[in-house]
Design a protein around this motif. Structure first.
Motif, PDB file in Angstrom:
ATOM      1  N   LEU B 276       0.853  -1.201   0.000  1.00 12.12           N
ATOM      2  CA  LEU B 276       0.000   0.000   0.000  1.00 12.12           C
ATOM      3  C   LEU B 276       0.881   1.240   0.000  1.00 12.12           C
ATOM      4  CD1 LEU B 276      -2.763   1.458   0.306  1.00 12.12           C
ATOM      5  CD2 LEU B 276      -2.501   1.198   2.778  1.00 12.12           C
ATOM      6  N   PHE B 277       0.618   2.104  -0.939  1.00 14.71           N
ATOM      7  CA  PHE B 277       1.315   3.378  -1.073  1.00 14.71           C
ATOM      8  C   PHE B 277       0.294   4.461  -0.763  1.00 14.71           C
ATOM      9  CE2 PHE B 277       2.802   7.014  -3.546  1.00 14.71           C
ATOM     10  CZ  PHE B 277       4.179   6.967  -3.455  1.00 14.71           C
ATOM     11  N   ARG B 278       0.463   5.102   0.401  1.00 10.83           N
ATOM     12  CA  ARG B 278      -0.537   6.086   0.824  1.00 10.83           C
ATOM     13  C   ARG B 278       0.079   7.481   0.860  1.00 10.83           C
ATOM     14  NH1 ARG B 278      -2.746   8.588   5.883  1.00 10.83           N
ATOM     15  NH2 ARG B 278      -1.158   7.576   7.147  1.00 10.83           N
ATOM     16  N   PRO B 279      -0.226   8.306  -0.132  1.00 11.18           N
ATOM     17  CA  PRO B 279       0.269   9.683  -0.059  1.00 11.18           C
ATOM     18  C   PRO B 279      -0.337  10.384   1.162  1.00 11.18           C
ATOM     19  CG  PRO B 279      -0.600   9.186  -2.250  1.00 11.18           C
ATOM     20  CD  PRO B 279      -1.029   8.076  -1.341  1.00 11.18           C
ATOM     21  N   ILE B 280       0.528  10.940   1.994  1.00 13.56           N
ATOM     22  CA  ILE B 280       0.068  11.744   3.127  1.00 13.56           C
ATOM     23  C   ILE B 280      -0.088  13.187   2.658  1.00 13.56           C
ATOM     24  CG2 ILE B 280       0.927  12.764   5.291  1.00 13.56           C
ATOM     25  CD1 ILE B 280       1.927   9.906   5.968  1.00 13.56           C
ATOM     26  N   THR B 281       0.814  13.587   1.772  1.00 11.67           N
ATOM     27  CA  THR B 281       0.631  14.868   1.092  1.00 11.67           C
ATOM     28  C   THR B 281       0.234  14.559  -0.349  1.00 11.67           C
ATOM     29  OG1 THR B 281       2.982  14.899   0.555  1.00 11.67           O
ATOM     30  CG2 THR B 281       2.307  16.174   2.473  1.00 11.67           C
ATOM     31  N   LEU B 282      -0.861  15.162  -0.780  1.00  9.95           N
ATOM     32  CA  LEU B 282      -1.296  14.973  -2.175  1.00  9.95           C
ATOM     33  C   LEU B 282      -0.679  16.051  -3.050  1.00  9.95           C
ATOM     34  CD1 LEU B 282      -4.959  14.014  -1.389  1.00  9.95           C
ATOM     35  CD2 LEU B 282      -3.202  12.513  -2.326  1.00  9.95           C
ATOM     36  N   ALA B 292      10.460   5.280  -7.648  1.00 10.81           N
ATOM     37  CA  ALA B 292      11.329   4.163  -7.239  1.00 10.81           C
ATOM     38  C   ALA B 292      10.579   2.836  -7.385  1.00 10.81           C
ATOM     39  CB  ALA B 292      11.802   4.373  -5.803  1.00 10.81           C
ATOM     40  N   LEU B 293       9.297   2.840  -7.021  1.00 12.04           N
ATOM     41  CA  LEU B 293       8.506   1.607  -7.183  1.00 12.04           C
ATOM     42  C   LEU B 293       8.353   1.267  -8.660  1.00 12.04           C
ATOM     43  CD1 LEU B 293       5.599   2.052  -4.584  1.00 12.04           C
ATOM     44  CD2 LEU B 293       7.624   0.599  -4.377  1.00 12.04           C
ATOM     45  N   ALA B 294       8.140   2.295  -9.461  1.00  9.87           N
ATOM     46  CA  ALA B 294       7.915   2.075 -10.897  1.00  9.87           C
ATOM     47  C   ALA B 294       9.180   1.585 -11.594  1.00  9.87           C
ATOM     48  CB  ALA B 294       7.421   3.370 -11.545  1.00  9.87           C
ATOM     49  N   ALA B 295      10.329   1.805 -10.963  1.00  8.58           N
ATOM     50  CA  ALA B 295      11.598   1.384 -11.582  1.00  8.58           C
ATOM     51  C   ALA B 295      11.837  -0.121 -11.441  1.00  8.58           C
ATOM     52  CB  ALA B 295      12.747   2.169 -10.954  1.00  8.58           C
ATOM     53  N   ARG B 296      11.023  -0.775 -10.632  1.00 10.64           N
ATOM     54  CA  ARG B 296      11.192  -2.223 -10.473  1.00 10.64           C
ATOM     55  C   ARG B 296      10.776  -2.958 -11.753  1.00 10.64           C
ATOM     56  NH1 ARG B 296       8.538  -3.052  -4.532  1.00 10.64           N
ATOM     57  NH2 ARG B 296       9.943  -1.640  -3.438  1.00 10.64           N
ATOM     58  N   ASP B 297      11.295  -4.181 -11.902  1.00  7.83           N
ATOM     59  CA  ASP B 297      10.984  -4.946 -13.106  1.00  7.83           C
ATOM     60  C   ASP B 297       9.488  -5.195 -13.227  1.00  7.83           C
ATOM     61  OD1 ASP B 297      13.594  -4.980 -13.700  1.00  7.83           O
ATOM     62  OD2 ASP B 297      13.989  -6.987 -12.885  1.00  7.83           O
ATOM     63  N   LYS B 298       8.952  -5.658 -12.104  1.00  9.32           N
ATOM     64  CA  LYS B 298       7.548  -6.042 -12.165  1.00  9.32           C
ATOM     65  C   LYS B 298       6.760  -5.185 -11.174  1.00  9.32           C
ATOM     66  CE  LYS B 298       4.647 -10.089 -12.014  1.00  9.32           C
ATOM     67  NZ  LYS B 298       4.309 -11.075 -11.004  1.00  9.32           N
ATOM     68  N   MET B 299       5.810  -4.474 -11.672  1.00 10.51           N
ATOM     69  CA  MET B 299       5.015  -3.628 -10.775  1.00 10.51           C
ATOM     70  C   MET B 299       3.712  -3.239 -11.444  1.00 10.51           C
ATOM     71  SD  MET B 299       4.510  -1.986  -7.989  1.00 10.51           S
ATOM     72  CE  MET B 299       6.083  -2.355  -7.203  1.00 10.51           C
ATOM     73  N   THR B 300       2.612  -3.496 -10.741  1.00 11.79           N
ATOM     74  CA  THR B 300       1.324  -2.986 -11.202  1.00 11.79           C
ATOM     75  C   THR B 300       0.785  -2.063 -10.124  1.00 11.79           C
ATOM     76  OG1 THR B 300       0.907  -5.055 -12.341  1.00 11.79           O
ATOM     77  CG2 THR B 300      -0.991  -3.606 -11.990  1.00 11.79           C
ATOM     78  N   PHE B 301       0.392  -0.880 -10.521  1.00  9.55           N
ATOM     79  CA  PHE B 301      -0.234   0.048  -9.584  1.00  9.55           C
ATOM     80  C   PHE B 301      -1.746  -0.039  -9.726  1.00  9.55           C
ATOM     81  CE2 PHE B 301       3.924   2.061 -10.302  1.00  9.55           C
ATOM     82  CZ  PHE B 301       4.318   2.343  -8.994  1.00  9.55           C
ATOM     83  N   ILE B 302      -2.409  -0.035  -8.603  1.00 16.33           N
ATOM     84  CA  ILE B 302      -3.879   0.059  -8.635  1.00 16.33           C
ATOM     85  C   ILE B 302      -4.275   1.303  -7.854  1.00 16.33           C
ATOM     86  CG2 ILE B 302      -6.060  -1.042  -8.022  1.00 16.33           C
ATOM     87  CD1 ILE B 302      -4.610  -3.743  -8.167  1.00 16.33           C
ATOM     88  N   SER B 303      -4.793   2.278  -8.548  1.00 19.49           N
ATOM     89  CA  SER B 303      -5.248   3.497  -7.885  1.00 19.49           C
ATOM     90  C   SER B 303      -6.645   3.255  -7.322  1.00 19.49           C
ATOM     91  CB  SER B 303      -5.267   4.665  -8.877  1.00 19.49           C
ATOM     92  OG  SER B 303      -5.586   5.852  -8.188  1.00 19.49           O
ATOM     93  N   VAL B 304      -6.743   3.304  -6.001  1.00 24.35           N
ATOM     94  CA  VAL B 304      -8.022   3.055  -5.326  1.00 24.35           C
ATOM     95  C   VAL B 304      -8.551   4.393  -4.863  1.00 24.35           C
ATOM     96  CG1 VAL B 304      -9.146   1.854  -3.426  1.00 24.35           C
ATOM     97  CG2 VAL B 304      -7.156   0.814  -4.558  1.00 24.35           C
ATOM     98  N   GLU B 305      -9.609   4.831  -5.467  1.00 19.28           N
ATOM     99  CA  GLU B 305     -10.090   6.176  -5.135  1.00 19.28           C
ATOM    100  C   GLU B 305     -11.599   6.259  -5.343  1.00 19.28           C
ATOM    101  OE1 GLU B 305      -9.203   9.086  -8.516  1.00 19.28           O
ATOM    102  OE2 GLU B 305      -7.552   7.652  -8.772  1.00 19.28           O
ATOM    103  N   MET B 306     -12.213   7.198  -4.671  1.00 24.13           N
ATOM    104  CA  MET B 306     -13.647   7.410  -4.869  1.00 24.13           C
ATOM    105  C   MET B 306     -13.831   8.661  -5.733  1.00 24.13           C
ATOM    106  SD  MET B 306     -15.207   5.920  -1.335  1.00 24.13           S
ATOM    107  CE  MET B 306     -15.006   7.374  -0.396  1.00 24.13           C
ATOM    108  N   ASN B 308     -13.048   9.883 -10.256  1.00 23.40           N
ATOM    109  CA  ASN B 308     -12.943   9.320 -11.602  1.00 23.40           C
ATOM    110  C   ASN B 308     -11.502   9.312 -12.130  1.00 23.40           C
ATOM    111  OD1 ASN B 308     -12.817  12.057 -11.783  1.00 23.40           O
ATOM    112  ND2 ASN B 308     -14.087  12.230 -13.610  1.00 23.40           N
ATOM    113  N   GLY B 309     -10.603   8.754 -11.336  1.00 21.68           N
ATOM    114  CA  GLY B 309      -9.215   8.658 -11.787  1.00 21.68           C
ATOM    115  C   GLY B 309      -8.428   9.933 -11.605  1.00 21.68           C
ATOM    116  N   GLN B 310      -8.931  10.818 -10.767  1.00 19.34           N
ATOM    117  CA  GLN B 310      -8.254  12.103 -10.568  1.00 19.34           C
ATOM    118  C   GLN B 310      -6.865  11.899  -9.966  1.00 19.34           C
ATOM    119  OE1 GLN B 310     -10.751  15.104  -8.698  1.00 19.34           O
ATOM    120  NE2 GLN B 310     -12.578  14.344  -9.697  1.00 19.34           N
ATOM    121  N   MET B 311      -6.769  10.975  -8.993  1.00 17.78           N
ATOM    122  CA  MET B 311      -5.444  10.718  -8.416  1.00 17.78           C
ATOM    123  C   MET B 311      -4.621   9.824  -9.342  1.00 17.78           C
ATOM    124  SD  MET B 311      -4.248   9.057  -4.822  1.00 17.78           S
ATOM    125  CE  MET B 311      -4.838   7.467  -5.339  1.00 17.78           C
ATOM    126  N   ALA B 312      -5.285   8.897 -10.022  1.00 18.58           N
ATOM    127  CA  ALA B 312      -4.560   8.012 -10.949  1.00 18.58           C
ATOM    128  C   ALA B 312      -3.781   8.841 -11.971  1.00 18.58           C
ATOM    129  CB  ALA B 312      -5.545   7.079 -11.654  1.00 18.58           C
TER     130      ALA B 312
END
Lengths: 474, 350
Positions: B276-282, B292-306, B308-312
């Motif tokens: 879980l990656f939780r931005p404390i400051t948006l 740094a997470l995205a630089a890994r070989d294998k990584m899928t991000f799932i943006s969980v938000e209420m 319409n993809g504003q944070m995604a």
């Protein structure tokens, strides 16, 4: 003969805030404009009453947005129409002398609400309202005070009341309110009028120096540039035409009876906060070690008025009393309006994720709709406590049901409103949440802290329900 | 350490009081009204100033006034009210005034409803008013943080002389959790360098956002952007749970992050490497950590938000679209469901 220059007091001698200029002592106002005279009258009054240091001048959008070039006092430039609100903020925070200097579009159109509300609250501010019947800085559009038939850029055929309404009379409007101390309309169109304006402006400033409350001075003022007149003709027009629509004179003066409005001093001490929140009455957690403790997810549901939410908070308080991690979350939003309510309580040793219970270990259903709505969500091996009054039920497989005659037991225990406390007692009796009896007792005391008479009554209900469990539940 | 049960909306006011705030101006709106109620009950008991304004425009401009006078002021509202405040926030950013605005989000657009949603992300995080500004935005996810982050917002607002938001939602406002009171209250001091406080030391001061000269306004804007770059470099905060070995990372803030945590815990039990990656400051968004997470070989991000993809969108920008960002969301006032997130995790794990 030596030349004698009498410098205006309270106005900077040069105006560097204007930026580099070949004429550093010239204002940005057009020739024949009334603002210069009005600035001077206000500034001199500030000096004479010795309040320059404690004065904040507020200049909103309009030609006088640059009033801060000139006034030798604290200056705040603000948005169009919002000066009375900003002035309120400054005045409430600081209790200093606050001047709101506004034009007709700003004060009577976009900022009419702020104007009337600040006046109605009797804010300790001096509003100086420069009425020249036209938007000046923005380029000569119709103002709320444009006269009938008067031509502007946006009423090129003259103001027609059938389509553009009538001129707004601010002194008359404000003097319908109770709070204002002083309301007067003056003009700066000739020497006699300027003298009279000086008197009214000084009076308003004096009232501010004495902290007596709201003052409003409307000043009829020339805008030769936008009215397409020369300075002399514009002043004559004020004296002959404008005063017919906007009669000069005093509309309110209760200076004599008005008293200083006192403001409080803010207390920032940690001690006062601790006293306010009664921190010394917060008990340390009850020592309770239970190696077999397991996280509980509880859903409580029923009609509004059945004590559903407070049953949840009591359970939450019990968990908190022994230092558990706990969360309480009420149904919130559309459901709340439907007459039924529910809440989620999670009790854990670990940090709690979602505060919403999706699959309860324990469902407490106080009525049939709630039972039917949530019974299929209960975890396998979970428990459903429901009021026996619901009658025959068909529970999902793998779930244990406990029919509690909650309403009857509450009546028997002498507390007809205590059905929710009965449920709490049954939870305790069945050992469902892994919390000790002392925690529940503490919770009841905390829940009824504001009605201490109810504490012993509910403790009795709690004991009665436990007894019922021993005698009736296998 | 005094710990007791407190509601989220109350915790905000406790935080503000301990942060040395002595002015509250607000206008009622569900589900933020309780902040107003608590402030009306508590501020006057300490001689501090509470006023119910005539509108959100007035609230934010009263805040502008008290902030210009050097005081620690705050207001609270919800989506429709925040929309109305945007003019004032832009003026504050332009005049470099510190102020804390609490947004207890509800569902929109328009009148929408009073259920929880996170649809204010763009109008808050991006700076919803006119001009080139960005407010600081902190996002609590517990009752404790409703207090602590309100205090943090005051610190940051004053450190950087800029408006700061506490972005929360109806659930966080309504929740009750154990809460530990702050140890010590801030005793504020007026900064006579810039405040206009009606005292001799500040007579020369001017608070303004007008620059008639285009070059001057250009320079001022450049200066603001430099300030925002410094804020981005120094103030980004994030909480990362189980991210070390994760190949699926849930990205969520506020109440969504609480539900995402449960989904993560369940997925971990099932043997999936979910973090879980939780931005404390948006704003600032924790770009470095996301990269740094995205630089890994294998990584899928799932943006969980209420929303319409504003944070995604911000996440995609942060990681320069180097990895896939899936969106799990729910709109309209209902909380996002645990199984929505679990399904997305399972789909990503396949």
């Amino acid at each position: 003969m030596e030349e004698k220059i009498i410098r205006t007091q309270g106005i900077y001698s040069e105006f560097p805030r204007k930026g580099p200029s070949a004429a550093p002592a010239a204002t940005h106002y057009c020739p024949g404009c009334g603002h210069g005279i009005i600035h001077k009258l206000i500034a001199e009054a500030l000096v004479d009453f010795g309040i320059q240091d404690k004065t904040v001048v507020i200049s909103p959008v309009g030609c006088a947005v640059f009033a801060y070039y000139y006034f030798d006092a604290g200056n705040i430039q603000v948005a169009h129409g919002r000066a009375p609100a900003v002035a309120t903020g400054v005045s409430r925070a600081r209790d200093c002398v606050v001047i709101s200097y506004q034009g007709d579009g700003d004060l009577a159109s976009i900022g009419l609400n702020e104007t009337l509300q600040a006046a109605n609250r009797g804010e300790k501010i001096a509003v100086f309202f420069v009425n020249n019947t036209v938007y000046g800085m923005t380029g000569g559009q119709m103002a709320p005070t444009t006269l009938i038939g008067e031509k502007t850029i946006t009423c090129p055929d003259g103001r027609d009341p059938l389509t553009q309404g009538y001129p707004t009379h601010m002194c008359e409007l404000i003097s319908t309110l109770k709070a204002p101390v002083f309301v007067e309309r003056v003009a700066v169109s000739d020497i006699k009028n300027i003298r009279n304006a000086r008197r009214a402006i000084r009076k308003a400033i004096e009232i501010q120096a004495e902290g007596k409350g709201y003052t409003f001075v409307e000043i009829l003022s020339p805008c030769p540039t936008n009215l397409g007149k020369n300075a002399v003709a514009n002043n004559e027009w004020i004296n002959t035409e404008m005063v017919k629509e906007f009669p000069l004179g005093n509309y309110r003066d209760r200076t004599a009876e008005a008293e200083r409005v006192e403001r409080t001093t803010s207390d920032f001490s940690t001690e006062s906060l601790e006293k306010l929140f009664e921190l010394d009455s917060i008990a340390a957690p009850i020592e309770h070690k239970d190696p077999n403790f397991k996280e509980s997810q509880v859903k409580i549901a029923g009609f509004g008025g059945q004590g559903v939410l407070s049953l949840g908070t009591m359970l939450t308080q019990a968990a908190q009393a022994v230092g558990k991690q706990v969360s309480w979350y009420p149904s919130y939003g559309p459901e709340q309006r439907g007459g039924t309510s529910n809440c989620s309580v999670i009790i854990s040793n670990d940090r709690i994720g979602s505060p919403v219970v999706y699959h309860p270990d324990l469902l407490v259903a106080m009525n049939r709709p709630s039972l039917e709505k949530f019974q299929n969500d209960v975890k396998p091996g979970g428990i459903i406590m429901y009021d026996a009054i619901i009658g025959d039920v068909e529970l999902p497989k793998g779930v244990k049901g406990v029919a509690v005659p909650a309403q009857d037991l509450a009546i028997q225990a002498g507390n007809p409103r205590g059905a929710n406390t009965v449920m709490l007692g049954v939870m305790l009796g069945l050992g469902l949440t892994g919390l000790p009896e002392e925690a529940f007792q503490t919770a009841l005391a905390a829940n009824f802290a504001k009605k201490p008479k109810l504490i012993p009554m509910n403790l009795e209900v709690l004991a009665f329900a436990q007894k019922w469990v021993k005698e009736n539940v296998k | 350490m005094a710990t007791t049960l407190v509601k989220g909306n109350t915790a905000v006011v406790i935080g503000a009081l301990y942060a040395g705030s002595d002015c509250f101006f607000g206008y009622p709106i569900t589900p933020a009204s309780e902040v107003l109620h608590e402030a009306s009950a508590l501020y006057p008991k300490l001689g501090r100033k509470f006023l119910q304004a005539e509108s959100e425009e007035a609230s934010i401009n009263m805040c502008y006034g008290a902030a210009a006078a050097g005081h620690r002021v705050f207001t609270a509202s919800s989506g429709p009210g925040i929309s109305l405040m945007q003019e004032g926030v832009s003026y504050m950013a332009g005049a470099e005034l510190p102020c804390v605005i609490v947004d207890i989000m509800r569902a929109g657009p328009g009148l929408g409803n009073i259920g929880p949603e996170q649809g204010d992300y763009n109008q808050v995080v991006k700076g919803g008013g006119h001009g080139n500004y960005k407010p600081i935005v902190v996002a609590p996810n517990s009752v404790q943080e409703m207090c602590d982050f309100t205090m943090l917002a005051f610190d940051l607002a004053f450190k950087w002389k800029t408006p700061a938001y506490v972005l929360a939602d109806g659930v966080l406002g309504q929740m009750i959790e154990p809460f530990t009171y702050p140890e010590k209250a801030v005793v504020p001091k007026i900064d006579t360098d810039w405040a206009v406080a009606g005292i001799p030391e500040t007579r020369e001061n001017l608070v303004t956002s007008i620059f008639l000269n285009f070059d001057q306004l250009g320079k001022f804007n450049d200066y603001l952007q430099e300030k925002y770059a410094k804020i981005a470099a120094e103030e980004a905060r994030v909480e990362m749970l189980n991210c070390d070995d994760a190949d699926i990372v849930l990205v969520a803030y506020g109440i969504s992050s609480r539900i995402a945590k449960t989904a993560m815990d369940e997925a971990r039990k099932a043997g999936l490497k979910v973090g879980l990656f939780r931005p404390i400051t948006l704003n600032p968004f924790p770009v470095k950590e996301a990269k740094a997470l995205a630089a890994r070989d294998k990584m899928t991000f799932i943006s969980v938000e209420m929303s319409n993809g504003q944070m995604a969108d911000d996440l995609r920008l942060a990681i320069e679209c180097k990895k896939q960002v899936k969106l799990v969301n729910r709109l309209g006032g209902n909380l996002i469901e645990l199984n929505q997130i679990s399904d997305a995790i399972n789909a990503a794990a396949k």
